[in-house]
Each structure stands twice: as structure tokens, then as C-alpha cells.
Write an enzyme that holds these catalytic residues in place. Structure first.
Site, PDB file in Angstrom:
ATOM      1  N   CYS A  16     -17.994  -7.530  22.492  1.00  0.00           N
ATOM      2  CA  CYS A  16     -18.049  -6.148  22.024  1.00  0.00           C
ATOM      3  C   CYS A  16     -17.061  -5.338  22.865  1.00  0.00           C
ATOM      4  O   CYS A  16     -16.458  -5.841  23.798  1.00  0.00           O
ATOM      5  CB  CYS A  16     -19.456  -5.582  22.229  1.00  0.00           C
TER       6      CYS A  16
ATOM      7  N   ARG B  50     -12.301  -6.175  19.361  1.00  0.00           N
ATOM      8  CA  ARG B  50     -13.371  -6.879  20.086  1.00  0.00           C
ATOM      9  C   ARG B  50     -14.684  -6.880  19.314  1.00  0.00           C
ATOM     10  O   ARG B  50     -15.649  -7.543  19.709  1.00  0.00           O
ATOM     11  CB  ARG B  50     -13.594  -6.238  21.459  1.00  0.00           C
TER      12      ARG B  50
ATOM     13  N   TRP C 197     -20.068  -6.440  18.227  1.00  0.00           N
ATOM     14  CA  TRP C 197     -19.926  -7.713  17.518  1.00  0.00           C
ATOM     15  C   TRP C 197     -21.268  -8.397  17.712  1.00  0.00           C
ATOM     16  O   TRP C 197     -21.544  -8.923  18.791  1.00  0.00           O
ATOM     17  CB  TRP C 197     -18.787  -8.554  18.088  1.00  0.00           C
TER      18      TRP C 197
ATOM     19  N   ASN D 240     -21.686  -5.232  26.958  1.00  0.00           N
ATOM     20  CA  ASN D 240     -20.980  -6.353  26.340  1.00  0.00           C
ATOM     21  C   ASN D 240     -21.387  -7.591  27.116  1.00  0.00           C
ATOM     22  O   ASN D 240     -21.260  -7.637  28.331  1.00  0.00           O
ATOM     23  CB  ASN D 240     -19.463  -6.170  26.406  1.00  0.00           C
ATOM     24  N   GLY D 241     -21.928  -8.607  26.420  1.00  0.00           N
ATOM     25  CA  GLY D 241     -22.319  -9.853  27.079  1.00  0.00           C
ATOM     26  C   GLY D 241     -23.628 -10.353  26.493  1.00  0.00           C
ATOM     27  O   GLY D 241     -24.058  -9.909  25.420  1.00  0.00           O
TER      28      GLY D 241
ATOM     29  N   GLU E  10      -8.187 -31.956  12.378  1.00  0.00           N
ATOM     30  CA  GLU E  10      -8.030 -30.547  12.774  1.00  0.00           C
ATOM     31  C   GLU E  10      -6.639 -30.295  13.335  1.00  0.00           C
ATOM     32  O   GLU E  10      -5.994 -29.289  13.012  1.00  0.00           O
ATOM     33  CB  GLU E  10      -9.116 -30.158  13.776  1.00  0.00           C
TER      34      GLU E  10
ATOM     35  N   LYS F 297      -3.840 -27.559  11.823  1.00  0.00           N
ATOM     36  CA  LYS F 297      -3.198 -26.512  12.634  1.00  0.00           C
ATOM     37  C   LYS F 297      -1.683 -26.551  12.455  1.00  0.00           C
ATOM     38  O   LYS F 297      -1.036 -25.546  12.226  1.00  0.00           O
ATOM     39  CB  LYS F 297      -3.556 -26.704  14.113  1.00  0.00           C
TER      40      LYS F 297
ATOM     41  N   GLU G  62      -0.599 -25.484   8.877  1.00  0.00           N
ATOM     42  CA  GLU G  62      -0.819 -24.107   8.398  1.00  0.00           C
ATOM     43  C   GLU G  62       0.026 -23.073   9.137  1.00  0.00           C
ATOM     44  O   GLU G  62       0.288 -22.009   8.603  1.00  0.00           O
ATOM     45  CB  GLU G  62      -2.293 -23.727   8.444  1.00  0.00           C
TER      46      GLU G  62
ATOM     47  N   HIS H  88      -3.897 -49.792   5.349  1.00  0.00           N
ATOM     48  CA  HIS H  88      -4.254 -49.808   3.914  1.00  0.00           C
ATOM     49  C   HIS H  88      -3.321 -48.899   3.119  1.00  0.00           C
ATOM     50  O   HIS H  88      -3.730 -48.302   2.137  1.00  0.00           O
ATOM     51  CB  HIS H  88      -5.721 -49.375   3.753  1.00  0.00           C
TER      52      HIS H  88
ATOM     53  N   LYS I  29      -7.289 -14.882   6.523  1.00  0.00           N
ATOM     54  CA  LYS I  29      -8.257 -15.270   7.553  1.00  0.00           C
ATOM     55  C   LYS I  29      -9.565 -15.711   6.912  1.00  0.00           C
ATOM     56  O   LYS I  29     -10.211 -16.633   7.369  1.00  0.00           O
ATOM     57  CB  LYS I  29      -8.522 -14.099   8.497  1.00  0.00           C
TER      58      LYS I  29
END
Ligand code: AGP
Length: 609
Positions: A2, A28, A75, A101-102, A481, A485, A488, A504, A604
């Protein structure tokens, strides 16, 4: 993650500055916002769920009297983004006001203790325990000053925090404190400011004072005092001059959000390890009782599901079926039923394919569970139980920190399940839990020791026409993955598949100098992977191996290698082994002159099917 801000001004209204500063901290978190000021000994507060501009349009956040105040852009980690959960939070009297924040790890214990002492709570947040704790401390020790009461209360708090606290008892000061969550001061001739990050006050001053873990700060209009929480000793620290532009400051000096978010992973992984046990317990109970479990997601989140299927199988002997959300309706739309359980994984919680899949499952009476990074997203509203992955907003289009956060939460769920099912020994479970706690530091070591080498590899292979990414076992998911990356953000066609599949068909593509990335931790597949490496080498491939530190055998075979710290169990390996692949993709994109934060053709959150 946050954003908090506070200011004590010599004159002039605090609210407009707090509002504009929170706007600079919106990256944030932005699901709720609130401001509180003090004037004539009274607290004035406005807060609500929604983006800052939306809430401001309705409430006019600038219209609050007083030259001292605090604010928060949220957040959500505990408690959905509703007005009642938005900050600031107060004590029973309304005279003590807190933004935070935390994650307060022992909030349930503190909340129960304070409730038994007669305190009334209105929110579901962990933060709300703090104003009540200070109130209780003052009730039991009325002679304490506001600063002393905060100081005493902090000794009861476990977890991460950046607090900014006001009280009508001493309305001329803000008390701040930091443990792990960032906190920085700003100062100019008109007042003193505290914030989660420099962008918040960069418009009004470039003089900043960094606050360290375990420090408490007293802010007054004419200055600041820093003390150690442990023993109250005074610390002298002069301001430094910040030479960032506001745009650079939002990226904390990094050139792109993506590289900032890659570097944030030690912190975000630490936050995933602070998830309340009862959320993990509840979700793992549903999985334990499930007849069949589908892991449903898209893109990077699907790769997290693929890795999770190995975790659930190896640790809990629970068979799970990773399914692309976009294929779920065709593949299982008719067969999913009341005995089915869906664990959907989505960092945005808004991916149309994933929402469509879980909606279909729900309509057929299946149980829908989910992991998401956005509490309050559509997915959380459909799910019977959900867990937030605690990674904070991810601005870069390419998922990085949210991927490793998803994996950490999935590993914790698999461990919870293995305890319930007793399929592996307690010693093994203890060892895995201990290793999970080490991952944030291991990722930090990778980022700090291997980044320069990976930059060099990106330069070396920047003109490659195609890349292979191979792995065996759970490393197959990591290979997939890494390939995504690179594709993209660097737009290099890349192929990924289980290394055992090479013979194969795909191996026919290999030509001289063809870069093949092997993800090869020293696990049960190590021996066979060496065979696959030899196959590729024999046909002229350039081997780029992500290996365990000191793996001399593969070092002798590879053309290039990146080392990951020793001692990571295979089931946890995708978390650290993904990081070199994220860095390789990022630096390759930069080398090619592309903007990794905004790759062409991508969004996104893919909210169309
Ligand atoms: C990953 O880097 C991409 N941004 C994309 O594949 C993404 O993972 C996918 O669209 C799923 O998004 P979600 O996790 O928000 O559902």
C-alpha cells in the site's frame, strides 16, 4: 503493498498535499483511499473503496481542515476493498488514527485480546488492531506520552509495518515506525513529510531521510527525531538529496517496472510467507476433500498451476489436472460436476477465460477456489474461498513477482495438504518449510550475483532466431515460463517442452549455434537431463544451463550457465530457477531496444475471450 503519506505543515491545509501525494503512490495500490487530518483537536476523516480519482470526485478529499494529516492508498491483503476496511483506522474513541503498509502477523491474537478487553472492531483488517492497542496501552498507563504509548505498543506487534499515527492528545505530531515495509521522510522549509516512497513528496522537496527497520520517528512541523524501537536511543541522520525525476522515482530509479518487480521478489516472497494460517488451512481442507481437482489458469498463471501439479502429487499424493482456462469449457464443460473442485489462479482476477471457466464450473455446482493478487477482483467474488498472493500491484505486463508469489502460496498449500494426509514424514515437511523460508534470500542472491552475467548472455544471444527451453519434471513448468517471458517481451520465437520429448520430433530443428536453455536443478531428473544435453550438443546446439551452484558436471557440458544457490528441494525449484529466465528475457528485450513494460499486442489483464 500500500502507499502511506503524512505531513506536518507550518501553515496551510494538509489535505490537498496528502491527496496529491497519494496519487503519486497509486502504483503501490489503488483499491481504496482515505485521509485524516486534525484541526482544533478534532479528527476529520474521509475514506472509501475505489480509485483515488473516483473517491475524490464523490468526497472531495481536499476539503479537510488542518495542517497535519495522514493518508493511505490501499492494496487489500486482509479484508475486501470495502469502505469499512479502507484506511485510516481509529480506536474506540476516534482520537487515535493509523495508516499502515505491511502485514501484522499476530493480529488475530491481538484482536482477540483487545476484544476481550472491551474494544470494538469494525473492519476485517489486521491494521485496525494498532489504534486499539495504543488506546489500551494509554488506558493502562495514562501517564505515558503519545510517543511512549506507540513505542510500547510496537513491542507487541509481529510482522511488517510502516505506520503513520496521529492522536488528538498531541495534535502537533505524527509518530511513524518501520519494520520491513519502506518508509522515508521528506523535509523542506514548510514542513516534514513521511511516505512509503520518494515520489510522494518529490514535487515539494528533494531532501529525503531514509528510515531503517526498527526505527520510530517523531515528526513535527519544524523537524524530525529518529529513535531505535529496541532501546529508545536517539539516531542522528541528515537528509540526502534525491536527483530523480518524478517518473524515475515511481520506478525507484529502475528504468522499467519489470526489472523493479524482478528485484522486488525477495520482499514479495517474504510477504507470501506471512499469509494467515487459517486461510491456507481452509483452502487446503477443500482440496483434501475433493474428488477431482482442476487447476485452471492462463499464461504464466497456468505455468504456476503446472508446477503446482507436481507439488500436490509429490507432497500430498493428490492428483490435480492443470487446464488452460481457454480450453476448460471444451475439455471439461460437460463433465465438471458437484464432485469437482476448481482451483483457479489469476494474478489480475479478471482474465475473461478464467472467469468463464469458473463460472461454468460454478453453474454445474462445482466448488470454486482461487488464488489471486487482486482482492476484490471478479474471481474473488465468484470463489467460495480465495487467498491473496500478497505481491502488491504488478505494473509490468510480463508477470514476474506474481508468478513466484503464486508458486510460494501453492507450495504452502501442498505442504498443508501433505500434513493433513500424512503422506510424507514430518522431518521432510519440516525441511521443506525451512527451505521455503530461505527462498527470499536465495532469490536475492541470484538477483545480486547473477544479473551482470545474464546481461552478458542477453548480448551474446540477442540475434538468435529461435530459442529452445527444456526441463524435466517440475522444471518443465519453469522452462515453459522462461519461454513465455522471452517471447512476450523480446519477440523471439521460442519452443518449450519436456526435455524427454526432444527425440520425438523437436530435435530435428537443431542447427549449429541453436541456443537451448536447460533448467536443470540437481534433482532426480539430473542424470537424464545430462543425456538430453548431450543429444543437443551432438547436433551443434549452444547449451545455456540454469544449474545448481557448483554443478561441475553440467558446467563442463554447457556453453554458458547461470548458478542458483545450493540446497533447493526440487518441488520448490521453480521459484528461484525462474528468476534467471526473467532476467534473460528482460535484458534481451532491452538489448533489442524494446520497452519490456509495454510489449506489443499484449495487455496486463486479458479481459476478452
Ligand atoms: C504473463 O507474463 C502474461 N502477462 C500473461 O500470460 C498472463 O499470465 C495471463 O494473461 C494470465 O493473467 P492472469 O494471471 O491475470 O489471469
Amino acid at each position: 503493498m500500500c502507499g502511506i503519506f503524512g505531513c506536518v505543515l507550518k501553515d496551510g491545509p494538509a489535505a490537498p498535499l496528502i491527496h496529491s501525494s497519494l496519487k503519486m503512490l497509486e502504483y503501490r495500490g489503488y483499491d481504496s483511499v482515505g485521509i485524516a487530518t486534525i484541526s482544533d483537536g478534532t479528527v476529520n476523516m474521509k475514506k472509501d473503496s475505489g480509485k483515488i480519482d473516483e473517491v475524490h470526485k464523490i468526497l472531495n478529499l481536499d476539503d479537510l481542515p488542518g495542517a497535519i494529516g495522514i493518508g493511505h492508498t490501499r492494496w487489500a491483503t486482509h479484508g475486501a476493498p470495502l469502505k469499512v476496511n479502507s484506511h485510516p483506522h481509529t480506536d474506540c474513541t476516534g482520537e487515535i488514527v493509523v495508516v499502515h503498509n505491511g502485514i501484522i502477523e499476530n493480529f488475530l491474537e491481538l484482536k482477540s485480546e483487545l476484544t476481550n478487553l472491551g474494544h470494538t472492531f469494525v473492519s476485517k483488517t489486521d491494521t485496525e488492531v494498532m489504534p486499539h492497542l495504543i488506546e489500551e496501552t494509554l488506558k493502562q498507563n495514562p501517564k505515558l506520552s503519545f510517543e511512549q504509548a506507540v513505542h510500547e505498543s510496537l513491542k507487541r506487534v509481529e510482522g511488517s509495518y510502516a505506520f503513520a499515527i496521529l492522536s488528538t492528545r498531541e495534535p502537533d505530531k505524527i509518530i511513524c515506525a518501520r519494520n520491513e515495509s519502506p518508509l522515508v521522510l521528506g523535509i523542506n522549509g514548510h514542513g516534514v513529510f513521511c511516505a512509503s516512497d520518494i515520489p510522494a513528496f518529490l514535487e515539494v522537496t528533494n531532501k529525503a531521510v531514509m528510515i531503517n527497520n526498527g526505527e520510530l520517528v517523531i515528526l513535527k512541523a519544524d523537524g524530525y527525531e529518529i529513535k531505535k524501537i529496541s532501546d529508545g536511543s536517539q539516531i542522528t541522520r541528515e537528509p540526502i538529496t534525491i536527483d530523480w525525476t518524478p517518473e524515475m522515482a515511481v520506478k525507484q530509479g529502475y528504468p522499467h517496472f519489470m526489472i523493479k518487480e524482478i528485484h522486488e521478489q525477495p520482499e514479495t516472497l517474504r510477504n507470501t510467507l506471512r499469509i494467515q494460517d487459517h486461510y491456507l488451512d481452509l483452502l487446503s481442507t477443500f482440496l483434501d476433500r475433493a474428488n477431482e481437482v482442476f487447476l485452471v489458469a492462463c499464461g504464466t498463471s497456468y505455468h504456476a498451476c503446472l508446477a503446482a501439479s507436481y507439488m500436490f502429487s509429490k507432497l500430498a499424493f493428490l492428483p490435480t489436472y492443470p487446464v488452460y482456462a481457454s480450453e476448460f469449457l471444451e475439455q471439461h464443460g460437460k463433465s465438471v460436476n458437484i464432485d469437482s473442485t476448481i482451483l483457479a489462479v489469476s494474478q489480475s482476477g479478471e482474465t475473461a477465460d478464467t472467469i468463464a471457466a469458473v463460472t461454468c464450473a460454478q453453474q454445474r455446482a462445482a466448488t470454486v477456489l482461487s488464488l489471486t493478487n487482486v482482492i476484490g477482483s471478479s474471481l474473488t467474488r465468484i470463489s467460495r474461498v480465495y487467498i491473496g498472493t500478497q505481491a502488491g500491484p504488478e505494473i509490468g505486463v510480463a508477470a514476474t513477482k506474481t508468478f513466484t508469489s503464486q508458486l510460494s502460496v501453492l507450495a504452502q498449500l501442498a505442504l498443508k495438504l501433505s500434513k493433513k494426509r500424512g503422506k510424507i514424514s514430518q522431518d521432510e515437511i519440516d525441511c521443506l518449510e525451512a527451505k521455503l523460508q530461505l527462498l527470499p534470500e536465495m532469490v536475492n542472491i541470484i538477483v545480486t550475483t547473477q544479473e551482470e552475467k545474464i546481461k552478458g548472455l542477453a548480448k551474446k544471444y540477442v540475434n538468435a532466431k529461435v530459442f529452445f527451453y527444456l526441463g524435466r519434471g517440475i522444471s518443465t513448468a519453469t522452462a515453459y515460463e522462461g519461454r513465455l517471458k522471452l517471447m512476450e517481451i523480446a519477440y523471439i520465437p521460442s519452443i518449450a517442452f519436456p526435455a524427454g520429448e526432444s527425440k520425438h520430433g523437436p530435435i530435428s530443428l537443431i542447427e549449429d549455434g541453436f541456443p537451448v536453455v536447460f533448467v536443470c536443478p540437481r534433482d532426480d531428473t539430473h542424470r537424464t537431463v545430462i543425456g538430453n544435453i548431450m543429444e543437443m550438443k551432438a547436433r551443434g546446439a549452444h547449451i545455456l544451463a540454469i544449474i545448481e551452484e557448483g554443478d561441475e558436471e553440467i558446467k563442463s557440458l554447457a556453453d554458458d550457465y547461470v548458478e542458483v544457490p545450493k540446497g533447493i528441494p526440487a518441488v520448490l525449484s521453480p521459484i528461484p530457477y525462474a528468476v534467471p529466465l526473467q532476467l534473460l528475457a528482460y535484458y534481451t528485450a532491452v538489448e533489442k531496444g524494446f520497452n519490456p513494460d509495454m510489449p506489443r499486442n499484449l495487455a496486463k489483464s486479458v479481459t476478452v475471450k
